[in-house]
Structures are given as C-alpha cells and as structure tokens.
Design an enzyme around this catalytic site. Structure first.
Site, mmCIF file in Angstrom:
data_model
loop_
_atom_site.group_PDB
_atom_site.id
_atom_site.type_symbol
_atom_site.label_atom_id
_atom_site.label_comp_id
_atom_site.label_asym_id
_atom_site.label_seq_id
_atom_site.Cartn_x
_atom_site.Cartn_y
_atom_site.Cartn_z
ATOM 1 N N GLY A 1 0.809 -1.228 0.000
ATOM 2 C CA GLY A 1 0.000 0.000 0.000
ATOM 3 C C GLY A 1 0.836 1.269 0.000
ATOM 4 O O GLY A 1 0.377 2.327 -0.441
ATOM 5 N N GLU A 2 2.078 1.180 0.490
ATOM 6 C CA GLU A 2 2.913 2.378 0.582
ATOM 7 C C GLU A 2 3.429 2.767 -0.809
ATOM 8 O O GLU A 2 3.853 1.910 -1.583
ATOM 9 C CB GLU A 2 4.097 2.117 1.514
ATOM 10 C CG GLU A 2 3.672 1.789 2.948
ATOM 11 C CD GLU A 2 4.874 1.468 3.811
ATOM 12 O OE1 GLU A 2 5.957 2.010 3.532
ATOM 13 O OE2 GLU A 2 4.730 0.672 4.748
ATOM 14 N N SER A 3 3.424 4.070 -1.065
ATOM 15 C CA SER A 3 3.809 4.548 -2.400
ATOM 16 C C SER A 3 5.252 4.213 -2.727
ATOM 17 O O SER A 3 5.582 3.896 -3.878
ATOM 18 C CB SER A 3 3.579 6.057 -2.500
ATOM 19 O OG SER A 3 4.340 6.730 -1.500
ATOM 20 N N LYS B 1 7.017 1.667 -1.683
ATOM 21 C CA LYS B 1 7.115 0.241 -2.017
ATOM 22 C C LYS B 1 6.547 -0.021 -3.403
ATOM 23 O O LYS B 1 7.109 -0.800 -4.186
ATOM 24 C CB LYS B 1 6.375 -0.602 -0.971
ATOM 25 C CG LYS B 1 7.063 -0.638 0.396
ATOM 26 C CD LYS B 1 6.356 -1.608 1.352
ATOM 27 C CE LYS B 1 7.120 -1.694 2.685
ATOM 28 N NZ LYS B 1 6.475 -2.649 3.605
ATOM 29 N N ILE B 2 5.436 0.667 -3.716
ATOM 30 C CA ILE B 2 4.841 0.502 -5.041
ATOM 31 C C ILE B 2 5.832 0.932 -6.112
ATOM 32 O O ILE B 2 5.997 0.269 -7.144
ATOM 33 C CB ILE B 2 3.532 1.313 -5.152
ATOM 34 C CG1 ILE B 2 2.470 0.732 -4.221
ATOM 35 C CG2 ILE B 2 3.025 1.337 -6.585
ATOM 36 C CD1 ILE B 2 1.194 1.544 -4.152
#
Length: 1468
Positions: free
Chosen positions: A660-662, A664-665
């Site tokens: 969900g974290e940007s 990590k994305i």
C-alpha cells in the site's frame, strides 16, 4: 441397381445403390448411364419450356443441354469394356452442365445430381481412370456452383440433400485422393452453408446436413494417419491462416446478388426464383474466417505463393488445418452467427457450439496420435482449440460441458504428452471449479463434471500421470491430490441421504484405487523406496531428469522432486507464520543456501504455492538492499517477451499483493518496468516510459474499479494524462486506447485472493500458460507398473477409507454395498503391498464397526438380526477376507478382529474347529507331512473338564437352542424367514474361514503374529478383570485356546511368542485359588505346548520345562482335582520326550511334579509309571537326572498311598540304578581323558552315596516288608560296586552316614516305638547287623588301608555291643543274643586270617588288639579263646615281644596314614 425416385425428391445420404460395391461390366455400365440419361430427359419433358422445344421436332430449336445428353446416349454403347480409358468428363459433363445451369428447375437439378451420385458410386472412377484428376474437381466445382429455379420449398430441400449426397460420395470415392486442399475446403464450406440455410428449412434437411458435415469431417481426418511424410514436411511451411481463408473467400462470392433466406425475385418477372449456393449466407462465415488472428499470422506476404501451391496439392494437412481452424473460429464467433434470424435454429445459444464441438471431436477421434506429427495441427489444438474448450467448459449448458469433457478425454488419450499444462489448466479451472457447488455451478454442471472426472479416473494411468507430472512438479498445482480430495468429499454424504452424485464420486474413487491394486501384480517389482535426503544445497528450480522415458531415471527424479515440493510447502507454512523462521527452516533442509542469495529467495517466492501474498509483497517492497536485489531477481523470473504491457502487469501482480505504501509501489513497478522494457521494448522509448505507463495503468485500474470513485476517467482523460511520456513524445493513440479498454473491461487485481479455490483462466493467464508450455518439463508417460503408488496412496488412503465407509454406512442398495466392498479390498491389497500397516489397521477398525459384532445391537435374537442385515454380513466377510489374505500387515487391527470373533463365539456361531483344528488335527497333519514323529497330544476331548461345562457351540447348536427355549409357552416352529436368516448366517460364517486365521498363522510375518498373540492376551485379560461372569470366563478360556493354538502352529518361531504366552499362563495359575475351566486349560495347555515343542526346540527345552514349575506352584485346592490328569500328561510328555530332556533343571522340574504325585491316591500310579519309564534298566537315566530320579523313587518307596508292592518296585528301581553307575564308569574310562575320568569317578561316587543314603531312609519304614526290602536293596548297592571304583573317603562317609546311622536309628525305633507301629522290628535289626557284617568283611582289605580303620572298627564293635545289650519290647532279644556273638566271631576269624587282628608289642599301648578284645569280651568273654586257642595265643604273644608282626599277605599295617589312604582307591 437402384435409381433415384424423383417423385419423392428425397434420398437419404446413407443410402447406397444396390450392387454399388460390385464392378459392373462395360455393357452393364452403359445401360446404367443410359438409364440415367433417360431419367433426366424424362424429368425435363415434364417442364413446359423444355418439353415444348423437344416436341416441335425442330432440331435447331433444341437446347444445348438436351443435345449434350442425346449425344452422350449415342456414344456410350460403343465404349463396351473401355470405361477405364474413357475420360470421365465425357459422361459427367452433360449432367454437370444441368447442375450449373440457372435455367433448370429444382426437379431437373435433383435428377442430374442423382445421376452423378450413382455414377460416383459405381466404382467406375478410381486413381487409374484416365484424366480422373480433372474429372473429380469438375464434379466438386459444378456442385459448389449449383444453380436452380425454386418451384416449391420441398423440391429445394431435395436438391440441397442431393448436393450433400454427392459431396459425401466424392469424399468416399477411391478417386477422392486427387482432390486438392482447395476443393476439400470448398466442399466443407458449401456443406456448412447448407447446414446454415437448413435452419429455415425442414427438420429432415437440418439433420441430414449436420450428419453429412460429420461424415465429411470423419472422412477427411481419417486420411490423416496415411499422409506421407513428405506431405508432412510440406505442411510445415508457415503461412497465414488469414490469407488462406481469405483466398478461399474469393471463390465463395460468385454471385452478384445476395438472397435473404434463399428466396428472392429473379431479374425476369414472371419466372421462378433462382437459388445459387455460392451466395447463400456467406457473409457470416467469411467474417468468422477472416477476422480471427491465428497461429502464424505474422509470416507476411512471402508465404502467399507457397500457400497457393499448397492449396492445389492433393488434399492433406493444409485442408485439415483450415477445417479445424474454421471450427475453432466457429466457437469463437458462436454468439454472432445467424443471430439476426430468429427462425434459424443455429442461433440457439448452445446449438452452434455443440455442432462445432461435435465436428472437432470427430476430427480428433480419427486423427488421433497422428496429429502429433503435424506441427500446425498440433499448435492449433494446443492454443486456439484448448482455449475455446476452457471457455466453453464453464458454459452454463451441461450438454456443452459434456461434449467438451469428451473432447478433452480424447485429447488426453491421444495427445497428452503435448498438452501438459493445458490439461492442468482444464482440471484446475474447469473440473475442480464446477464439481463443487461453492463456485456457483448448478447441480447438473456438477454432475457432468463429476462424470467426466470419473471417466478420466477409469483410464488406468491417468491418476499416476497427474501425480508424476503435476503433484511432483514445483511449478504446477497438486492436481492428483485435489482430484482425489474432490472425489472423497463428493462421495461423502454429510447431512443428507445418498444421491447419484455420491455414488458417481465413489465409482471414481474406487476406479483409482482398483487401478492401483491392479498395478501391484504388473511387471517387475516396485523400484526400491530409497529415502530422499538433500545432503547439500542445490538450486531446487534447476533439478532436471536425464531420461524422462526410462523409469530408472524418472522415478527417483520424481520422488526427489515431490520431496522438495513437500519441504517447500512446509517452508511456506513456516514463512507465513514468521518469514525469518521460514527461510531458516529451508536453509536447514538445504533448499536454500546457508548464506542466502537473492536468486534463491526470489525463486522460492516465485515457485512455491501457498505463500501469504501479503508477506511476499511486503518483503519485495522493502527498502533493504537484499530485499531490493530479491525483487529484481524475482522480476527476472518472468518472460514478458512480445507481451502487451497490461497482460505483463497482470501476470506480475498476480504473484503477490502490491504493497500500500507509495515508496514500495514505486520500487516494485521499477523492477517490473526494467524487466518489461528489457524483453518487450516495442514502441517504448525507455524503461522510464514503461514505469510511467505502468503507474498510469494502476491509477486507471483504481479509478475504474473502485466504487468510491464516482467520476470515472474517460478514454480522452487517460490519453491526455499520458502525453509526452515516451522519451518526450506521445504514444500512439490506438495503443493507449487498447490499454484503456482492456483495463476497463478486465480489472487488474492488486489484492489477489488468498486460497479462494481454483483460479479462473483469464486471457493473460492463458498467454502465460502458452509461454510456459514451451519450457516445461516433458510429460511423463506412465505404464502399468506401481512405481509411484506408495506416495499416491499415502495421500489419499485416509480420505478414501472415510468416504467409502460413510457411503457404506448410508447405502441401502446391495450393488452399492458390493462397490464399497470392492473398494475396501483394493485398499487392503494396496496397503499390504506397500507395507502401510497403519492404513490397514484403520481400514479394519472402520470395517469392524459395520459388522455389528463389536457393539452388539439390542435385538432380542442377534443371530436372526445378523442374518437379516446384508451390510453386516458383507462387512464381516470382508473383514475376515482381509485378515486371511493380508494378515501379515495387520497390527493393532487384530484387537478389533478378535472382538468380532469373540462376539461370534458368544453367539455360538463359530465352527467348533476354530481352535481345535489349529491345535490338533492340522498340527498332526503337519507333523506327518514333515516326516516328524507324531507325539500323543492332549485334545479337548481327552481332558475331562473340571470347570463349568461349555454351552453347545456351532450354528446348529445355537439353532437348537432357539427351538428349545425354556419357556412355559408351547414351543413354536421357526418361520421361513428365521430359517432363511439362519441359513444366510451359516453361509456368511463359512465364507469367513475364521479358522484359517489361526491354522495358517505359521505364515504370518513376525510382527503381525506377535500383535495377534498380544491381542489374544489382551482380550483374555480384559475378560478376567473385575467381577467376571461365566461368560467372561468362557471368553478367557476361548482366547487361551486360540493363543495355545497359534503357539503350537508357530513352533519354529516359538521364541517370538513364548515370553508372552508364559507370562499369561503364569498370571492365570498364580492368581487362581479355586478350580475353574480357565486354570484347567492354562495348565493343560502348557503341558501340551511342552509335549509338542520339546522334540523340535532343543534350545528352548529348558525354558519350556522351567515353565512346568508353575504346575507345582498351583494352590492345593486347585491342583487336587486335576492332579491325576496332570500326571498322565507328564507321563505322556516323559514317554515322548525323555531323550530331549537333557538338563538337570529340566529333570528336576519333571521329577518334582512326579514326587508330588507320590502322595496323591489317584495320580500316584501314573506318576510311578512315568518314573519306571525313566529308571527301568536305566533306559533314560543319565548323570543329569540320576540324583533327582533316585530321590523321586525314594519318595514313591516311602509313600504309603499305594500297595507295599509298589514301594518295593521303587526300591528295585533304586537298587538297579547301580548298574548305570558301573556302565558310566566304564564308558568314562574308555572314552575320556584321565582328568575327565577322575572327575566322572568323583561324580559317580557322589551319586552312589546319594543312592545309599536314600535307601537308608527307606530302611526305617514302618512297613516290615518295605523296610526289609530296603535293607536287602541297600546291601545290593553296598556290595555290588564291582563295576566302578570309589574313593576311600566315600566308604568312610558310607559307614558314618549310612550304615552306622541306620543301625542307630533302627535301634532307637526298636527301643522307643510301639511294636504296633513297627511290626517285627527285631527281624529288621537282625538283617541290619548281617548287612553290617557282610559289608565290613567284603571291604576289609580296603578298609584296613585307612589310618582311621581303628576308629571304624571300634564303631562296628560299639554297634554290636549296643545290639547285644538292646532290649526289644522291654527285654533282650534272643535272636540278637545269638546273632551278635556269631557275627563278631566270624569277623574276628576273617581278620585273624587276613593278619589284621594281631597282638602288638607293649609299646603300642592302645592297640587294635587290646581295643578289640576289650569290646569283644563285653559281648562274649569266650570269643578270644574261640578265635585264638591257647597255643596260638601264646605263639602270638611271643612274636609280639620279639617285635615281628607276621602278616599273611606280607604287607605292613602300621605305616599307612589317612592322607595316603584318601589318595588311594579301594578295589572291588
């Protein structure tokens, strides 16, 4: 020969003309053709237009069509036998012209078609006919371009049917091989158009058209196996299916106008409408042909010339490819064909697919394995066909599903080695989804899917191949395990009664099990099960097999791979709980290296099923350097070559949950973009473009499919958002538009469902599957040998037994019962073969519950209830069948089997031979067979029971009890139903062969035999606990009998059983204080075991005989009633096995028992008989048993239970045993060394001393005759030692312990006891003194050698003096008064004569001389003068004064010491 009946206008396609299979002569052929010309002309005359012209007689007015027919008539009779050399076009062309002409009406066209059909079926045309290669295409082209005027709907249908008939005749003709691929495609296309048109026609035309289509396809594809390899090579040339079909389309649109439903106005008013096949409904078909992108579509224009060349070649693979591709396209466009017309039956939602699928099935059935040799056909099946099958497999129509499953079964049968991943997808995404109701399938769909699965299961190698190829492959799902679980669960009725679905699943389950059972006996034995152990790290995803065709290679490889897969699954489970511990576990099992590297962890994530995708996503998105490296390695495992961006992104994001974290994305998408750009740059300028577009697609996906977003992004918005991202330039609008619509139509799931069942086959997954299929390991073809059955059965055995058991429990039909029983027996066979003892035990436990024997019902008459219960009887037979056939592998299950046996025993249903046969008859028979001596045995009939009598056993006994119940009511006759029930029960028990379990126990494996024995002991012990009832005691007795039976049957393995049997019998004996049947059987059973086993088990003889000590430990109250019988058994044992008893301990045990019987009135005779058998003439006496036998004989001699005669016989046995001592002494001297001989001599001395001591005791017996006989026997033993030497010390002991003690004791008895107790004791004293005198004199020469001779002599004198003075009955005995002086005088005379008694010098002091006369004078003062008259006495004194000691034998008497004497031996 039949000809067409034009009046009917209809001729069935199947109809063949009479004699069509016969080759007609030339004249006959001419007549036939002539008649056909006449028939056509006759039909034409009926038409006003043609008939009018003909009637005028003006030749100039005749039409060319009529002229050509007449011209043909003129020629045909001139050809005679030259038909093979005549160009077929000559006699076909007139008819074909009529068919092509749009001026002719339907009746005329129909007649012409019938004539062509007849000619084609006359065998005129074959490959040798002149110009046939041009004639056959002419026929096809003429018929495909058929034109005719429609007069009425019926005649139109007749023409269409005739067309179908001719086409089929063309393809079945011997000359069909000259047709080209193009012509065959034209035929199929035209037939399909007729099928399409027939929707608006009659039912008959519809059915015939479809049937013809099927026959054509079958005819064409049956040619595939015969195709030459050269054609196969030609067919490999790549070309565009689109171009091929486009080329065909040119020939299909020959008409300038298109008709609606086959009827439209002609250009001439007032004329009949005209129909042209080439124009009918061709648009829909062409669209379906040309709009489909297919395999090889990118080959370009270079292939066009090659394509046209191939299409003009004789028909073969190219036309088959076209037809199969067309049928697949038909499936693709099934929803679009003919939907405009409601009257068209092909518009049904399942009609088109069913039609196409039926044709495809026919093609595959006939093409079979030959398809594998044709790459283009195979590629079409692998991709396009299978994709459609997957799609239609999920159809709501059970009919379509059924046909799809049939096709897949055919494909599996013929082409499974080429369809590995496709088959996996079909089972995972279709069968497993539909067969379970939770995925929304209807009951009908579930049933069809289950039927299909059962069909697959009936293929004997199917499940093995599923296991080997999928369950043992880390990249595939566990298809076998899933299918087996599905069958088990589907057969399991939970809260509702049995349905056909349950029975169907059960059939499938049992088909799998029986397949395994059948493989057990096939081929060589199973390859040895070598345990897999990974000793060092090897990248698990790189494990390869050297040879997938050789079981010696692939079997170990598959087992290793399965082991790795199991370990990975365990590691996944650990990882889901704690990622760190999961990785550590895999390092410990050598599946990951000791020092983790990114690639190994990435491959673990990529190839391991069951991982928590949230945890994987978090790990991959982590900022840690190692995690970033793992992420890039993970992305590197994907193949995105030539793949659309959205498809690639879908596949990538299916393997984990996008964090969900940007940040990590971003990291995840960067890795993806880099990999994608590396493999599929396409129109992307750089990897940043790929990253931005990927981000954009994720955002679009969220926008379109998130319900919280109200205002959705439009296509224009999406295109605008992605301007200038491609290296500063725009991406093509069409490219972005396609991505937009793909995302809108099909969501990218960024949160993949965890374990939500079986996946749905999406387009992106199918693309990925096709990629993987090129790289996957070869499909392993399994044969009928049970290489992998052990692992498979271990997986499915538990659920299978449970499922079959539940169905068996719920079933009411005998057929279902039998199916379940077959399954149970197959499970048992497999369990036994693969040594799965736990599984077999579970099966036995489950089955025993159904016998109703373990938990007895509350039925008033359980025997009748059992006879009426089919399920219970079948279960009982099955249990005992398993016990008899697979008993080697039963362990704890014996307890349950024994419970059933005991229940049958309580009901009186067991045959009486269950225990007795095993223990007696068969054992004796076995002895005879092995040539061993048959010993007398103790059977139940020989032992009179001292306990409670057993109730009548056996079924008839039980039945007689039923007839004679103790009731006050009049006895009623049993009903027919009761008699039938009893008969069924009897038959059931006979089928069980319960006795064989025990009689054949000698063949059981050791572990199983031990468990059986323990089960018997456990059951018997259970019955003894608490307040045992007579029934419990009966059970304990029965168990004991069975235990003894298997002990006797397993004498070769007695060491295995003996300890448990002995302890059980010991517990019974020591815990029993009152007589009962149990202790009786225990004691006699023990004796029986000893009787039987002693001859065969010499090394166990001591153990067996020691066990008989239990008999002597019996409580007196228990022993007394059985004593006589025990003694008889011991007597039999001794008589049969005396030569096998060699140890002192063994003999001591036997003689102890015999000694006890000496005082028992009933038992003493048998005991003495046994003793006589041992001691008579020394038959079985040995140094090992001599002392104990003598002691036992003494006890019999002393016993006053029997007659005095027996006591004297016992004394004779004792006295006679001296001969054995002499014999042993001689044998020792002859055979043994000096040291051994000396030892033996010492032992013999000890034995002799024990003998005479025993006799001494009997000499004190109250009975006169026994007492006196004992004295005479003692005298025999003391004087009869000529045969062996005794040490001087032995003689001293003999006088001290035996003779002197006896004399003292007798004198004490004479003086202290009443004469009534000891009758004529005086006579005994006389005999005793005579014995003393005789023995002393006989041994005098030896005794004088002793230094203690003087003391011994004084002992003799002292006893004589006592006897002289003794008072018997209060007064001195006259007999003794007379006897003692006489005996003494005799002794003195002998001593004098031998120079022993001489007068010594005064220096001697207390010399022998003085002491002798001191005592002698007390007895009889005159003795000295009688022995030594005065003259002699004087002479003796003189000699003594001079110091000489004359001796008659010249020896010196005074120099012998005691030490010297003890080392010397006294001679006899």
């Amino acid at each position: 020969m039949g000809r067409l009946r034009m009046q009917s206008g209809i001729k069935a396609i199947e109809e063949e003309p009479e004699d069509s299979d016969c080759s007609l002569k030339g004249g006959a052929l001419a007549c036939t053709v002539n008649s056909e010309v006449g028939a056509v002309l006759a039909v034409m005359r009926r038409n006003v237009r043609w008939g009018g012209r003909y009637m005028t007689g003006d030749d100039q007015l005749e039409h060319s069509l009529i002229q050509s027919l007449k011209s043909l008539r003129k020629q045909i009779f001139s050809w005679q036998n030259q038909w093979q050399s005549i160009n077929p076009a000559t006699y076909l062309e007139p008819f074909l012209d009529l068919i092509r002409s749009n001026e002719t009406g339907a009746p005329i066209t129909s007649a012409a078609l019938s004539s062509v059909y007849k000619i084609l079926t006359l065998d005129i045309l074959d490959v040798n006919t002149v110009n046939v290669e041009h004639a056959m295409p002419l026929v096809v082209e003429a018929v495909t371009s058929c034109r005719f005027e429609v007069t009425d709907p019926a005649s139109e249908e007749v023409v269409l049917m005739k067309i179908l008939q001719v086409f089929l005749a063309c393809m079945k003709s011997k000359a069909s091989v000259v047709l080209s691929n193009q012509h065959v495609c034209n035929i199929v296309n035209t037939c399909f158009r007729i099928v399409h048109q027939a929707g608006s026609k009659g039912e008959l035309l519809q059915r015939i058209a479809r049937h013809t289509m099927h026959e054509l396809v079958r005819c064409i594809f049956s040619h595939l196996p015969e195709i030459d390899k050269t054609e196969h090579l030609l067919a490999n040339g790549g070309r565009s299916s689109k171009q091929e079909l486009g080329g065909l389309g040119k020939d299909y649109a020959l008409s300038s106008k298109k008709l609606d439903n086959g009827n439209d106005n002609s250009e001439h008013d007032g004329q009949m409408p005209s129909v042209g096949l080439a124009s009918n409904a061709s648009t829909g078909l062409r669209v379906s042909f040309t709009e489909e992108n297919t395999v090889g579509a990118d080959n370009g224009e270079e292939a066009v010339s090659n394509d046209s060349h191939l299409m003009t070649e004789p028909y073969g693979v190219p036309c088959m490819v076209e037809i199969l591709h067309f049928l697949c396209a038909l499936l693709d466009d099934a929803d679009h064909i003919g939907m405009v017309s409601r009257s068209n039956s092909m518009a049904s939602h399942e009609d088109v697919p069913l039609f196409a699928l039926g044709l495809i099935n026919s093609a595959i059935e006939l093409g079979g394995p030959s398809i594998r040799k044709q790459p283009k056909l195979l590629a079409l099946i692998q991709d396009e066909l299978f994709r459609n099958l997957m799609q239609f497999g999920l159809s709501m129509s059970p009919l379509i599903l059924s046909v799809v499953c049939g096709i897949v079964l055919n494909l599996y049968h013929h082409l499974r080695s080429e369809l590995k991943l496709q088959l996996e997808a079909f089972f995972s995404c279709v069968i497993l989804r539909l067969a379970q109701s939770r995925h929304g399938a209807s009951y009908q769909q579930q049933e069809v899917a289950m039927e299909a699965l059962v069909d697959f299961c009936r293929q004997r190698t199917f499940m093995v191949e599923m296991y080997a190829n999928f369950d043992c492959d880390i990249t595939c799902s566990n298809v076998f395990e899933d299918l087996a679980n599905l069958l088990s669960k589907s057969a399991f009725p939970v809260n509702y009664p049995l349905s056909p679905m349950h029975i169907l699943a059960l059939d499938g389950l049992i088909a799998v099990i029986q397949g395994m059972a059948e493989r057990i006996g096939n081929g060589p034995p199973v390859l040895e099960q070598v345990p897999v152990d990974l000793e060092e790290y090897t990248p698990f995803w790189t494990v390869k097999c050297e040879n997938y065709a050789d079981p010696n290679h692939w079997v170990p490889f598959v087992r290793r791979r399965k082991y790795i897969k199991r370990r990975l699954m365990i590691g996944a489970d650990h990882f889901n709980r704690d990622p760190k511990k999961g990785l550590e576990f895999l390092q410990g099992t050598h599946l990951l290296p000791e020092k983790l590297d990114p690639q190994s962890v990435a491959c673990f994530f990529r190839y391991t099923a069951g991982l928590d995708k949230n945890l994987v996503g978090d790990f991959l998105g982590n900022h840690d350097d190692f995690c970033v490296q793992v992420l890039h390695e993970f992305a590197g495992t994907f193949d995105f070559e030539d793949m659309n961006l959205d498809t690639a992104l879908r596949l990538f994001l299916e393997t984990f949950r996008l964090p969900g974290e940007s940040q990590k994305i971003q990291r995840v998408l960067e890795a993806f973009s880099e990999r994608y750009y590396e493999q599929s740059p396409l129109i992307l300028a750089n990897k940043d473009a790929a990253l931005l577009l990927s981000y954009s697609l994720i955002m679009l996906n969220t926008d379109q499919h998130n319900v919280q977003v109200k205002k959705k992004m439009t296509e224009e918005d999406f295109i605008r958002n992605n301007r200038h991202i491609n290296g500063g330039n725009d991406l093509p609008r069409e490219f972005l538009s396609e991505l937009y619509h793909s995302i809108c139509k099909n969501e990218i799931r960024t949160t993949p469902e965890q374990g939500a069942g079986y996946p749905e086959m999406t387009p992106s997954r199918w693309i990925d599957l096709m990629r993987k299929s090129k790289k996957t390991a070869p499909f392993i073809m399994c044969d009928s040998r049970p290489f992998l059955d052990h692992g498979m059965f271990a997986i499915m055995s538990g659920p299978t037994i449970a499922a079959i058991s539940v169905v068996f429990d719920h079933a009411e039909s005998e057929d279902v019962f039998q199916t379940c029983v077959d399954g149970f027996l197959a499970v048992a066979k497999i369990s036994a073969c693969h040594h799965l003892e736990d599984v077999l035990d579970d099966l036995v436990v489950s089955l025993c519950k159904f016998t109703t024997l373990i938990n007895p019902s509350s039925a008033e008459e359980p025997v009748l209830a059992f006879g009426d219960d089919t399920k219970a009887r079948m279960a009982t037979v099955t249990v005992f069948t398993i016990a008899n056939e697979y008993g080697d592998y039963i362990r704890t299950g014996w307890r349950n089997i024994l419970d059933c046996i005991l229940r049958l025993h309580k009901l009186g249903l067991l045959p009486a031979r269950v225990a007795s046969d095993a223990a007696d008859d068969l054992e004796v028979a076995a002895d005879l067979c092995h040539g061993k001596p048959v010993t007398s045995s103790l059977s139940a009939s020989q032992i009179p029971s001292m306990g409670t009598p057993r109730r009548s056993s056996g079924l008839m006994g039980r039945f007689s009890q039923l007839l004679s119940l103790d009731t006050e009511e009049p006895r009623t006759q049993p009903t027919e139903q009761q008699l039938a029930a009893h008969q069924r029960t009897l038959q059931t028990i006979q089928k069980c062969h319960i006795d064989s379990i025990f009689t054949e126990s000698k063949f059981l494996q050791a572990d199983s035999l031990l468990q059986l024995a323990r089960a018997l002991i456990w059951a018997a012990g259970r019955s003894q606990k608490g307040n045992s009832s007579p029934e419990d005691e009966d059970t304990a007795v029965f168990c004991l009998e069975l235990l003894i039976a298997i002990t006797l049957n397993n004498r070769d393995r007695i060491f295995l059983l003996w300890q448990g049997v002995y302890e059980h019998i010991s517990n019974i004996v020591q815990s029993t204080v009152m007589p009962c049947a149990l202790v009786e059987r225990a004691v006699f059973g023990l004796l029986r075991i000893c009787q039987r086993l002693l001859p065969y088990k010499e090394n166990l003889a001591d153990e067996l005989l020691r066990s008989l000590q239990l008999v002597s430990k019996l409580d007196a109250r228990v022993a007394d009633p059985y004593c006589e019988n025990i003694t008889q058994e011991v007597m039999r044992l001794v008589k049969a096995n005396a030569t096998h008893i060699r140890s002192q301990m063994g003999w001591r045990t036997i003689t102890n028992i015999l000694s006890i019987t000496a005082s028992h009135r009933e038992a003493s005779e048998a005991g003495f008989e046994a003793l006589m058998f041992i001691m008579s003439e020394g038959a079985h006496l040995s140094p090992a048993n001599y002392i104990v036998c003598v002691d036992t004989a003494r006890q019999f001699a002393e016993s006053r239970v029997g007659q005095a005669e027996r006591s004297m016989r016992a004394l004779d046995l004792m006295a006679g045993s001296v001969n054995c001592l002499a014999r042993w002494s001689r044998e020792a001297k002859e055979a043994a060394a000096q040291e051994a001989a000396a030892k033996m001599s010492q032992d013999i001395g000890e034995m002799w001393l024990r003998l005479v001591q025993g006799l001494r005791k009997v000499c004190l017996d109250q009975r006169e005759d026994v007492r006196n006989h004992a004295l005479s026997s003692l005298q025999r033993c003391l004087t009869g030692v000529d045969g062996f030497s005794l040490l001087y010390s032995s003689w001293l002991q003999c006088f001290d312990l035996v003779i002197f003690t006896m004399l003292d004791d007798l004198l004490e008895i004479a003086q202290g006891h009443s004469p009534k107790d000891y009758r004529n004791i005086e006579g005994t004293l006389v005999l005793a003194l005579k014995l003393l005198s005789k023995v002393f004199l006989q041994l005098l020469n030896d005794l004088v050698q002793l230094t203690t001779f003087c003391k011994l002599w004084l002992g003799v004198l002292g006893r004589m003096e006592k006897y002289m003075k003794a008072k018997v009955r209060g007064k001195k005995s006259e007999k003794l008064q007379e006897l003692v002086p006489e005996l003494l005088k005799n002794i003195l005379l002998v001593m004098k004569a031998r120079g022993v008694l001489v007068c010594r010098s005064a220096l001697g002091g207390d010399s022998l001389w003085e002491l002798t006369w001191l005592h002698a004078n007390n007895i009889a003062p005159s003795l000295q003068s009688e022995v030594f008259p005065d003259q002699e006495l004087e002479q003796v004194r003189k000699q003594s004064e001079t110091g000489g000691v004359p001796a008659s034998d010249g020896s010196v008497r005074s120099g012998v010491t005691l030490a010297d004497s003890e080392g010397a031996h006294a001679g006899g």
